[in-house]
Design a protein around this motif. Sequence first.
Motif, short mmCIF file in Angstrom:
data_model
loop_
_atom_site.label_atom_id
_atom_site.label_comp_id
_atom_site.label_asym_id
_atom_site.label_seq_id
_atom_site.Cartn_x
_atom_site.Cartn_y
_atom_site.Cartn_z
N SER A 175 11.63 4.89 10.97
CA SER A 175 10.47 4.01 10.88
C SER A 175 10.92 2.62 10.39
CB SER A 175 9.42 4.58 9.93
OG SER A 175 9.91 4.60 8.61
N SER A 198 0.85 -1.19 0.00
CA SER A 198 0.00 0.00 0.00
C SER A 198 0.89 1.24 0.00
CB SER A 198 -0.90 0.01 1.23
OG SER A 198 -0.13 0.24 2.40
N VAL A 199 0.33 2.34 -0.47
CA VAL A 199 1.07 3.62 -0.47
C VAL A 199 1.46 3.99 0.96
CG1 VAL A 199 0.89 6.09 -0.95
CG2 VAL A 199 0.01 4.42 -2.60
N LYS A 200 0.55 3.78 1.88
CA LYS A 200 0.82 4.11 3.30
C LYS A 200 2.01 3.32 3.82
CE LYS A 200 -1.31 4.24 7.84
NZ LYS A 200 -2.52 4.00 8.62
N ARG A 201 2.05 2.04 3.50
CA ARG A 201 3.16 1.20 3.98
C ARG A 201 4.48 1.62 3.34
NH1 ARG A 201 3.51 -5.45 4.00
NH2 ARG A 201 5.03 -5.53 5.67
N SER A 202 4.46 1.83 2.04
CA SER A 202 5.69 2.22 1.32
C SER A 202 6.21 3.57 1.80
CB SER A 202 5.43 2.29 -0.18
OG SER A 202 5.01 1.05 -0.67
N GLU A 203 5.33 4.55 1.86
CA GLU A 203 5.75 5.89 2.27
C GLU A 203 6.16 5.91 3.74
OE1 GLU A 203 2.59 8.54 1.13
OE2 GLU A 203 3.24 8.55 -0.97
N GLY A 204 5.50 5.11 4.55
CA GLY A 204 5.85 5.05 5.97
C GLY A 204 7.27 4.56 6.19
N GLU A 228 9.98 7.23 6.05
CA GLU A 228 10.06 8.20 7.15
C GLU A 228 11.28 7.89 8.03
OE1 GLU A 228 8.07 10.88 7.66
OE2 GLU A 228 7.14 10.37 5.75
N GLU A 242 9.08 -1.46 9.08
CA GLU A 242 7.92 -2.29 8.79
C GLU A 242 8.27 -3.72 9.16
OE1 GLU A 242 4.75 -2.07 7.51
OE2 GLU A 242 4.90 0.10 7.63
#
Length: 132
Positions: free
Chosen positions: A60, A48-54, A57, A62
């Motif tokens: 951060s 997801s975009v949220k996971r990739s962009e996160g 940061e 995953e």
Amino acid sequence: MGRKNDVSYSQAEGWHITITLTESDTCSSDTITIPKEQVEAKLFPWWSVKRSEGLLEPNSFEMVHLYEYESQVTTAVAMKRDENGNFKLHGWSCVQGKRKFRTGDVVVFWWDKIFGRLNFELLMLANESLLT
């Protein structure tokens, strides 16, 4: 050994990440490094975009399930961006401790979109030809 009903290495053609293990990947380090370009081109499109962009940061990480085909073992590892922009899988020593990979061995990683995990397997032993 037959494959389970998930995305195999051959089905992931063009989406796999091939890594020749370095001394730091096989010795005392708890990490394996995957180049930034490979992660962004071959993993991020499945996330997801949220996971990739996160993950981009500062400070951060995953959590990623790392699944090895030969042993059929899943290990939870933390993927984190390093100071050079590359990505490290923290917790690699758990895999390395069981398998005893050597410097020069070649492993291949690919994203399994069905099970949402990072699959990998040994592709070639150091100084030998491709495994079948």
